[in-house]
Design an enzyme around this catalytic site. Structure first.
Site, PDB file in Angstrom:
ATOM      1  N   HIS A  44      44.484  40.240  45.069  1.00 21.90           N
ATOM      2  CA  HIS A  44      44.470  39.343  46.239  1.00 21.90           C
ATOM      3  C   HIS A  44      45.272  38.073  45.976  1.00 21.90           C
ATOM      4  O   HIS A  44      44.880  36.984  46.379  1.00 21.90           O
ATOM      5  CB  HIS A  44      43.025  39.008  46.643  1.00 21.90           C
ATOM      6  CG  HIS A  44      42.300  40.163  47.270  1.00 21.90           C
ATOM      7  ND1 HIS A  44      42.541  40.577  48.558  1.00 21.90           N
ATOM      8  CD2 HIS A  44      41.349  40.999  46.773  1.00 21.90           C
ATOM      9  CE1 HIS A  44      41.756  41.626  48.831  1.00 21.90           C
ATOM     10  NE2 HIS A  44      41.038  41.901  47.761  1.00 21.90           N
ATOM     11  N   GLU A  56      38.804  44.444  44.168  1.00 25.61           N
ATOM     12  CA  GLU A  56      39.951  45.159  44.710  1.00 25.61           C
ATOM     13  C   GLU A  56      41.267  44.813  44.015  1.00 25.61           C
ATOM     14  O   GLU A  56      42.200  44.339  44.643  1.00 25.61           O
ATOM     15  CB  GLU A  56      40.064  44.863  46.217  1.00 25.61           C
ATOM     16  CG  GLU A  56      38.834  45.309  46.994  1.00 25.61           C
ATOM     17  CD  GLU A  56      38.905  44.994  48.479  1.00 25.61           C
ATOM     18  OE1 GLU A  56      38.435  45.838  49.260  1.00 25.61           O
ATOM     19  OE2 GLU A  56      39.406  43.926  48.871  1.00 25.61           O
ATOM     20  N   ASP A  62      44.052  34.190  49.090  1.00 28.79           N
ATOM     21  CA  ASP A  62      44.142  35.644  49.303  1.00 28.79           C
ATOM     22  C   ASP A  62      45.601  36.026  49.525  1.00 28.79           C
ATOM     23  O   ASP A  62      46.486  35.158  49.557  1.00 28.79           O
ATOM     24  CB  ASP A  62      43.244  36.105  50.462  1.00 28.79           C
ATOM     25  CG  ASP A  62      42.617  37.466  50.147  1.00 28.79           C
ATOM     26  OD1 ASP A  62      43.380  38.394  49.827  1.00 28.79           O
ATOM     27  OD2 ASP A  62      41.392  37.587  50.199  1.00 28.79           O
TER      28      ASP A  62
HETATM   29  C1  ACM Z   1      35.332  42.150  49.336  1.00 30.66           C
HETATM   30  O1  ACM Z   1      34.840  42.372  50.459  1.00 30.66           O
HETATM   31  N1  ACM Z   1      36.521  42.614  49.011  1.00 30.66           N
HETATM   32  C2  ACM Z   1      34.634  41.355  48.355  1.00 30.66           C
END
Ligand code: ACM
Ligand code: ZN
Length: 729
Positions: A289, A353, A219
Site C-alpha cells: 500500500h 496485503e 495508501d
Molecule cells: C484491510 O482491510 N486491508 C486491512
C-alpha cells in the site's frame, strides 16, 4: 390556557435508557432535578473543559448555555469531580441525581466526560426546536431569545422559560467500559476528507464513548501527512490524476483528486481529539500500500518505477523494496516524524496485503534474504519472513520511543515480535491465533465491523459502496471474545474497532451514513459487551439517538426504523416444493440448503451472501424438477441478482427442457439475455421464458452465465450468477 399547557408536570423528562446502555440505573421517587437556564455547573479544577462541554451540549439540545464556576461545597446545580479512590477502573463514572444536585463523579476526567455524554444523551430533545440550526435557536447568554428577555410579562416569561426546563429523574447511574480500547478507523487516502469533517467524525466518536481514532494516513491512492524531510510525499504523493469510475476496471475520470494534512493541522486535530478523551493512532501502511510514496521516490521500489499515485482500487503489486537499506531508512525517518507529531502510545504500521511478486524477482530483496539467513519452511515463504524482518525492524524504531506497534493480522505470517498488537480484520481467526501466541489483539473483522459494506439488502436503493452486506443486526451480534480462547487468552483482546474504507465514499455525508447507526451497535459491544442482546430493545434506544443525529445534522441510515417489506414469497406454482436436483452443485460458500432453496416458495432477496441465493461460477445452473405427475406448462420464471462490482452478472441464456421419464429430455425453449452494462443498474431482476404449452412430468432449467466483459477489471474470468426461485406455470 397557554399557561396551563406549560405546567411543571408536563416538563419534558430525561430518559437514561441510552446508547451505550449504562450498566446500572437505580431511580427513586424523589422530586426530579429541574434543569433550566439558571442551572449552574460547578467543576473541580482540571475539569473546566468538561464543564464547557456540558454547557455546550445543553445549549445544543436545550438552547441555553449553562454558567460555570469552580467547585464550592454543597452547591445546588451540577457538580463535576474526580474521585479515583471510589472506582476500580479507569474511565468509570457515577451520576447521582437528587432534587437539588446532579453530581457526575469520575474515576478520572475521561470518566467525568462519559458521565457528561450520558447526561447529554438522556436529555429530552424538543421536536419544535430541533428543526432549527442549533446556534440560531437561542442566543448564547441563556436567555430564551431577545423578544422574551425584554418582555415585561413575568407570566409569559415564566411560561416560556418553563418549556426550556426539563426534569432529570432522581437516582444513581453507575457505569464503566468493558474494553479499554474502543476505536473507529477512517481512511482519508482513497478519498481525502477535509480536516473540519474529521473533527465532526471525532465528535461522533465522542458521542459513542470511543477513545481511539485510527487514522489511515497513507495508501496507494494518496499520501496524507506532511513529512518535512520528504516534501514530495505531499507535493506529488497527495494527488492522483484520475479515479476509476464505479466498479468498472477500465474507465477513469480525469479529475485531480487529493489533499493532505499539515503537521500543524494534525497537532490541532490531536488536541481537539484529546479534549474529547480520544487518542489518534496514525497509520503508515507498509511495506505494501505504498504506491503513492513510490510515485515520489521510485528508487524505493524494487523495479525503480516509474510509478503513479494509483488511480484504481485493489492491492498494488508495487511495494517498498525490503532489500534496499535506503528504503528502510526512509521508513524509519517517516515513522520518527510521525511520532514527533502524534503522542499516541500506539503507532499502526499496517502490514496488510503486501504481494511478494516483486520481492521474489528483486536482486536486492533476494540478497537481503541471503544476508539475513532467511529460509522458507512448510508454513511461510522466505518473502513472508522478509516482511517480518521489516515489521520487526520498524517495531524497534517505534518501541525505542516508548510506543507500541499495531499491525494488521497478516503480520502473523512469519515471526513478528510478540510485542506487536494484532488488528484482526480477515475474520477473528488472526486474533485468535495472535492471542494464543501472546499478542494483544484488537478485533476488527470484516465479517462484522467493516462499515464500508452495504447495510441494506436493497442495494439498488443505496448509495453505491464496495459490496458485502453488513446490517446493524449483524454488528450487534458480534462476539469479540472467541469461545475458543481460555479466559487467560481472552484478556489479550484489548478492544474492538470498526473500519471505514473510502474507495466508494467520496463525501463526508456518506461516511456518516455508513457509520450511523452501526456505531451504536459497535459502542454497545465496546462499552458493554452484553451477555444478553435484545435487538428490539436496542432499536428503541436508537430512536433517541436518531433525534440527536438530526439535531447535529448527521446523516444516518434509518433502515432499523423502517424495516424493508420484501415480497417474500411467490405464489405456489407447478415447481413449488417438488423434488429438485442439480446436475452440478453451487459453489460451496453459496450452497446453503442446496437445490431445494430454488423452489421453496421464498423469493431470493438481499445481497448475494444473504443465504437466499445459490451462486454458480464457470458452469451453468442445471436443475431438474420432478413435477410428480404430468402437467401442462408454458412458462418458466426465475430471479437473478446483478452486482457487477462483485463479479455477478445476469445470465446469458436460459434453456427449458422437458421429459416424461426423467431420462430423455427435449428442448422446448431457449432465450438469450443481453449482458448488463455499466450504465444499467445493479439489483434483483426477474427473467421469464414462454413456450408453446407442453405436458410433461419433468422439467429441466439450464441457466448459463457470461464471462466478464472487456470493460470489467476481472476480464477473462467467468462471471458469477446468483439465482433463486424457479417458477413453472
Ligand atoms: C484491510 O482491510 N486491508 C486491512
Ligand atoms: Zn526489492
Amino acid at each position: 390556557m397557554a399557561f396551563a399547557a406549560c405546567t411543571k408536570e408536563q416538563l419534558p423528562v430525561a430518559d437514561y435508557d441510552i446508547i451505550p446502555q449504562p450498566k446500572e440505573v437505580q431511580l427513586n421517587e424523589e422530586k426530579p432535578f429541574e434543569l433550566g437556564p439558571k442551572t449552574l455547573v460547578y467543576y473541580e479544577s482540571g475539569l473546566q473543559r468538561e464543564a464547557q462541554f456540558l454547557s455546550e451540549y445543553v445549549n445544543d439540545i436545550m438552547g441555553y448555555v449553562l454558567q460555570m464556576q469552580e467547585y464550592q461545597s454543597q452547591p445546588d446545580g451540577i457538580v463535576l469531580k474526580v474521585v479515583p479512590e471510589d472506582f476500580d477502573q479507569a474511565e468509570a463514572y457515577e451520576i447521582n441525581i437528587t432534587p437539588k444536585q446532579v453530581t457526575i463523579k469520575g474515576a478520572d476526567a475521561a470518566g467525568v466526560f462519559y458521565g457528561i455524554q450520558t447526561l447529554r444523551k438522556s436529555l429530552p430533545i424538543s421536536p419544535i426546536d430541533s428543526s432549527q440550526p442549533t446556534n440560531q435557536r437561542r442566543n448564547d447568554m441563556g436567555e430564551p431569545n431577545s423578544q422574551l428577555s425584554t418582555s415585561n410579562s413575568q407570566l409569559t416569561l415564566n411560561s416560556k422559560l418553563s418549556t426550556l426546563n426539563s426534569q432529570l429523574p432522581c437516582g444513581t447511574i453507575k457505569d464503566y467500559p468493558h474494553f479499554a480500547y474502543r476505536g473507529m478507523h477512517l481512511d482519508p487516502c482513497r478519498h481525502f476528507i477535509p480536516l473540519d469533517s474529521v473533527k465532526v467524525y471525532i465528535d461522533m466518536l465522542a458521542m459513542h464513548n470511543m477513545n481511539q481514532f485510527h487514522f489511515h494516513l497513507s495508501d496507494d491512492q494518496g499520501w496524507r501527512i506532511e513529512i518535512k524531510k520528504y516534501p514530495e510525499l505531499t507535493e506529488i504523493g497527495a494527488y492522483r490524476n484520475g479515479t476509476v469510475i464505479g466498479h468498472n476496471g477500465n474507465l477513469y475520470d480525469t479529475i485531480r483528486h487529493g489533499g493532505f494534512y499539515t503537521q500543524d493541522e494534525l497537532r490541532d486535530l490531536i488536541e481537539y481529539a484529546a479534549e474529547r478523551h480520544i487518542n489518534i493512532i496514525p497509520e503508515i501502511d507498509l511495506p505494501g500500500h505504498m504506491q503513492a510514496a513510490l510515485a515520489c521516490y521510485p528508487h524505493l521500489g524494487c523495479t525503480g518505477g516509474p510509478y503513479e499515485v494509483w488511480k484504481r482500487w485493489g492491492v498494488s503489486e508495487d511495494v517498498l523494496c525490503a532489500g534496499n537499506e535506503e528504503t528502510m531508512l526512509f521508513v524509519e525517518d517517516v515513522l520518527n516524524e510521525v511520532m514527533d507529531v502524534f503522542p499516541s502510545p500506539y503507532i499502526h504500521i499496517g502490514g496488510d496485503e503486501c504481494p511478494k511478486v516483486r520481492w521474489e524477482k528483486c536482486p536486492k530483496c533476494q540478497a537481503k534474504i541471503k544476508e539475513l539467513g532467511i529460509k522458507k519452511d512448510d508454513k511461510y515463504s522466505a518473502e513472508d519472513y522478509l516482511q517480518s524482518y521489516v515489521m520487526n525492524r520498524m517495531a524497534k524504531v517505534v518501541e525505542a520511543r516508548g510506543r507500541r506497534v499495531i499491525g494488521w493480522d497478516e503480520i502473523l505470517d512469519g515471526n513478528v515480535s510478540e510485542t506487536a498488537i494484532i488488528m484482526s480484520w480477515r475474520g477473528t481467526e488472526g486474533g485468535i491465533e495472535a492471542a494464543r501466541k501472546g499478542h494483544d489483539v484488537i478485533m476488527a473483522p470484516s465479517s462484522h465491523l467493516y462499515f464500508d459494506y452495504y447495510q441494506s439488502e436493497d442495494i439498488a436503493s443505496e448509495p453505491m459502496c464496495i459490496g458485502g452486506y453488513l446490517p446493524v443486526e449483524r454488528v450487534y451480534e458480534f462476539q469479540p471474545l472467541p469461545e475458543e480462547l481460555t479466559p487467560e487468552q481472552q484478556k489479550h483482546i484489548i478492544g474492538v474497532q470498526a473500519n471505514i474504507w473510502t474507495e466508494y465514499i467520496a463525501h463526508f455525508w456518506h461516511v456518516q451514513y455508513m457509520a450511523l447507526p452501526r456505531m451504536e451497535a459497535l459502542t454497545e459491544i465496546q462499552w458493554n459487551n452484553p451477555q444478553e442482546r435484545d435487538f428490539d430493545a436496542f432499536v428503541e434506544r436508537c430512536r433517541h439517538m436518531a433525534q440527536l443525529y438530526e439535531l447535529y445534522h448527521y446523516t444516518y441510515a434509518d433502515h432499523i426504523f423502517n424495516p424493508q417489506v420484501w415480497a417474500d414469497t411467490v405464489e405456489a406454482n407447478l415447481a413449488t416444493h417438488k423434488p429438485i436436483s442439480l446436475r452440478q452443485q453451487p459453489a460451496e460458500k453459496y450452497t446453503y440448503e442446496g437445490a431445494s432453496l430454488l423452489n421453496d416458495g421464498n423469493l431470493g432477496r438481499g445481497a448475494y451472501n444473504s443465504g437466499r441465493w445459490l451462486g454458480f461460477c464457470g458452469y451453468p445452473l442445471d436443475a431438474i424438477i420432478d413435477l410428480e405427475q404430468p402437467a401442462e406448462m408454458q412458462h418458466v420464471r426465475f430471479h437473478a441478482l446483478v452486482n457487477k462490482g462483485a463479479w455477478i452478472y445476469n445470465p446469458s441464456q436460459v434453456k427449458v427442457l422437458v421429459s416424461d421419464d426423467g431420462e430423455t429430455f427435449r428442448e422446448v425453449a431457449q432465450k438469450d439475455i443481453p449482458i448488463s452494462t455499466w450504465e444499467d443498474r445493479d439489483g434483483i431482476f426477474a427473467y421469464e421464458v414462454g413456450f408453446e404449452p407442453v405436458t410433461a412430468k419433468f422439467v429441466e432449467v439450464i441457466i448459463t452465465g457470461y464471462d466478464l466483459p472487456e470493460d470489467h477489471s476481472g476480464f477473462g474470468n467467468p462471471a458469477w450468477i446468483f439465482v433463486d426461485e424457479i417458477e413453472v406455470e
